[in-house]
Design a protein around this motif. Structure first.
Motif, short mmCIF file in Angstrom:
data_model
loop_
_atom_site.label_atom_id
_atom_site.label_comp_id
_atom_site.label_asym_id
_atom_site.label_seq_id
_atom_site.Cartn_x
_atom_site.Cartn_y
_atom_site.Cartn_z
N GLU A 162 0.83 -1.20 0.00
CA GLU A 162 0.00 0.00 0.00
C GLU A 162 0.87 1.26 0.00
N ALA A 163 2.13 1.11 -0.33
CA ALA A 163 3.07 2.23 -0.29
C ALA A 163 2.71 3.31 -1.29
N THR A 164 2.92 4.55 -0.89
CA THR A 164 2.80 5.71 -1.78
C THR A 164 4.08 6.53 -1.64
N VAL A 165 4.16 7.62 -2.39
CA VAL A 165 5.34 8.46 -2.29
C VAL A 165 5.50 9.03 -0.88
N ASN A 166 4.42 9.11 -0.13
CA ASN A 166 4.50 9.60 1.24
C ASN A 166 5.20 8.62 2.17
N ASP A 167 5.39 7.37 1.70
CA ASP A 167 6.06 6.35 2.49
C ASP A 167 7.54 6.23 2.16
N ILE A 168 8.04 7.11 1.30
CA ILE A 168 9.48 7.09 0.99
C ILE A 168 10.23 7.67 2.18
N GLU A 169 11.09 6.87 2.75
CA GLU A 169 11.86 7.32 3.92
C GLU A 169 13.14 8.03 3.49
N THR A 170 13.87 7.44 2.55
CA THR A 170 15.10 8.04 2.06
C THR A 170 15.23 7.77 0.56
N LYS A 171 15.99 8.63 -0.09
CA LYS A 171 16.35 8.42 -1.49
C LYS A 171 17.86 8.39 -1.59
N ASN A 172 18.37 7.36 -2.23
CA ASN A 172 19.82 7.26 -2.39
C ASN A 172 20.34 8.31 -3.38
N VAL A 173 19.45 8.71 -4.28
CA VAL A 173 19.72 9.84 -5.17
C VAL A 173 18.48 10.73 -5.10
N ASP A 174 18.68 12.04 -5.13
CA ASP A 174 17.56 12.95 -4.96
C ASP A 174 16.76 13.06 -6.26
N VAL A 175 16.01 12.00 -6.54
CA VAL A 175 15.18 11.97 -7.75
C VAL A 175 13.77 12.41 -7.43
N GLU A 176 13.08 12.89 -8.46
CA GLU A 176 11.66 13.22 -8.34
C GLU A 176 10.86 12.02 -8.82
N ILE A 177 9.85 11.63 -8.05
CA ILE A 177 8.94 10.56 -8.46
C ILE A 177 7.70 11.22 -9.05
N LEU A 178 7.53 11.07 -10.35
CA LEU A 178 6.41 11.69 -11.07
C LEU A 178 5.26 10.69 -11.16
N GLU A 179 4.14 11.02 -10.52
CA GLU A 179 2.98 10.13 -10.50
C GLU A 179 2.03 10.48 -11.65
N LEU A 180 1.76 9.48 -12.49
CA LEU A 180 0.87 9.68 -13.64
C LEU A 180 -0.13 8.54 -13.74
N GLU A 181 -1.25 8.80 -14.39
CA GLU A 181 -2.18 7.72 -14.71
C GLU A 181 -1.42 6.69 -15.53
N ALA A 182 -1.65 5.41 -15.24
CA ALA A 182 -0.80 4.34 -15.76
C ALA A 182 -0.64 4.39 -17.27
N ALA A 183 -1.72 4.69 -17.99
CA ALA A 183 -1.64 4.71 -19.45
C ALA A 183 -0.75 5.83 -19.97
N GLN A 184 -0.47 6.84 -19.12
CA GLN A 184 0.33 7.98 -19.55
C GLN A 184 1.82 7.81 -19.29
N VAL A 185 2.19 6.85 -18.46
CA VAL A 185 3.59 6.75 -18.02
C VAL A 185 4.54 6.54 -19.19
N ALA A 186 4.23 5.59 -20.07
CA ALA A 186 5.13 5.29 -21.18
C ALA A 186 5.29 6.48 -22.13
N ARG A 187 4.29 7.35 -22.14
CA ARG A 187 4.31 8.47 -23.09
C ARG A 187 5.33 9.55 -22.73
N VAL A 188 5.84 9.51 -21.50
CA VAL A 188 6.82 10.53 -21.10
C VAL A 188 8.23 9.98 -21.06
N LYS A 189 8.44 8.81 -21.65
CA LYS A 189 9.75 8.15 -21.54
C LYS A 189 10.88 9.00 -22.13
#
Length: 315
Positions: free
Chosen positions: A205-232
């Motif tokens: 049930e994890a969401t971005v709010n459950d991220i404790e640490t990032k080994n690299v300071d990346v942004e997690i971009l949340e998109l509707e599933a069908a849209q994810v591949a379109r921003v590759k």
């Protein structure tokens, strides 16, 4: 009698239906607070999809039933196009030998396929995994059950502007699905590959709010599933579930930089199932359908056709 596999594509007008909060085995909705649809809107066909329907009908495979075979009736199934309807099409001739006609209707959403089974307009559907099925029942008050697990579609991390996770740098972006179940899968896969760490117990049930640490300071971009591949081409990496990877032309075996392994918690949890209305699990046609879909012949087809993007489920 002749065996008929009918494919009818239902295209939904964007404003005509509300989303449900979790992704089916293979698709997504981005409004987890949507109100249940008490009276689901009948699907409308666009001109484009009507043409697709006519083409599908023209390409319909009709195979004569073996002489003397008993006509047992028709099994109606609501399905997603890829890979579900394709797998069902391969199962149709086998069912025909047993006297069954398989009638498959392709839907492009993940609400109506459950509604038409609940109303008993259709015998079954094939498009979703168990967490979505359970959530749909809870939110919509439906009475759908798992009649048999058929396959799972491993999540993969695919290259965008970068081709190896070791190239990640501060400020890079990784796109993930935004629905509850599949966002959790994406984050768990990123955790397994050292990109981030989730809070203890976040699990499926994890969401971005459950991220404790990032080994690299990346942004997690949340998109509707069908849209994810379109921003590759705009992000460092995309995290995709199996059917959207297929639609984007990705091979999980050849193109992903990492993917869920067969004995992972997610792979076992998100098996795609044949769903029926409660009380119909033991119907003769449903049992025949599940048996054929779990047969060695269909397993071989899945392994040969999908190059690891779809994997037969082993009990």
């Amino acid at each position: 009698m002749k065996n008929l596999v009918t494919k009818r594509v239902f295209a939904l007008m964007g404003a005509s239906i509300l989303s449900v909060g979790l992704l089916a085995g293979c698709g997504s909705s981005n409004d987890s607070n949507a109100e249940p649809a008490a009276n689901p809107v009948e699907p409308a066909q666009s001109t484009e999809n009507l043409a697709e329907t006519e083409q599908a009908d023209a390409e319909t495979t009709q195979a004569a039933e073996p002489a003397g075979a008993e006509n047992k009736g028709t099994i109606t199934v609501a399905a997603s196009a890829t890979p579900h309807a394709e797998i069902l099409e391969k199962a149709a001739p086998i069912l025909a030998e047993q006297g069954w006609t398989l009638d498959v209707t392709v839907f492009d959403d993940y609400i109506l396929p459950n509604n038409v089974v609940e109303s008993e307009e259709f015998n079954a559907n094939y498009f979703q995994h168990i967490p979505y099925l359970d959530s749909f029942n809870a939110e919509q008050g439906t009475h759908l059950v798992n009649a048999g697990g058929i396959h799972y579609e491993p999540f993969g991390i695919y290259p965008g502007t970068k081709s190896d996770l070791s190239e990640l740098a501060d400020g890079d972006t990784i796109a993930v699905p935004n629905d509850t179940t599949n966002e959790a899968r994406a984050l768990l896969l990123l955790e397994d590959n050292g990109v981030l760490t989730l809070k203890e117990g976040a699990g499926l049930e994890a969401t971005v709010n459950d991220i404790e640490t990032k080994n690299v300071d990346v942004e997690i971009l949340e998109l509707e599933a069908a849209q994810v591949a379109r921003v590759k081409d705009e992000v460092a990496f995309v995290v995709l579930n199996g059917n959207y990877a297929l639609q984007a032309g990705f091979s999980v075996a050849n193109d992903s930089v990492a993917y869920e392994i067969s004995d992972s918690e997610a792979a076992k949890t998100y098996v795609n199932v044949i769903a029926v209305k409660e009380g119909h699990e033991e119907d003769e046609g449903i049992k025949a359908l599940v048996e054929v879909l779990k047969s060695d012949e269909i397993k071989q087809y899945i392994n040969d056709e999908y190059d690891g993007a779809v994997i037969p489920f082993e009990e």
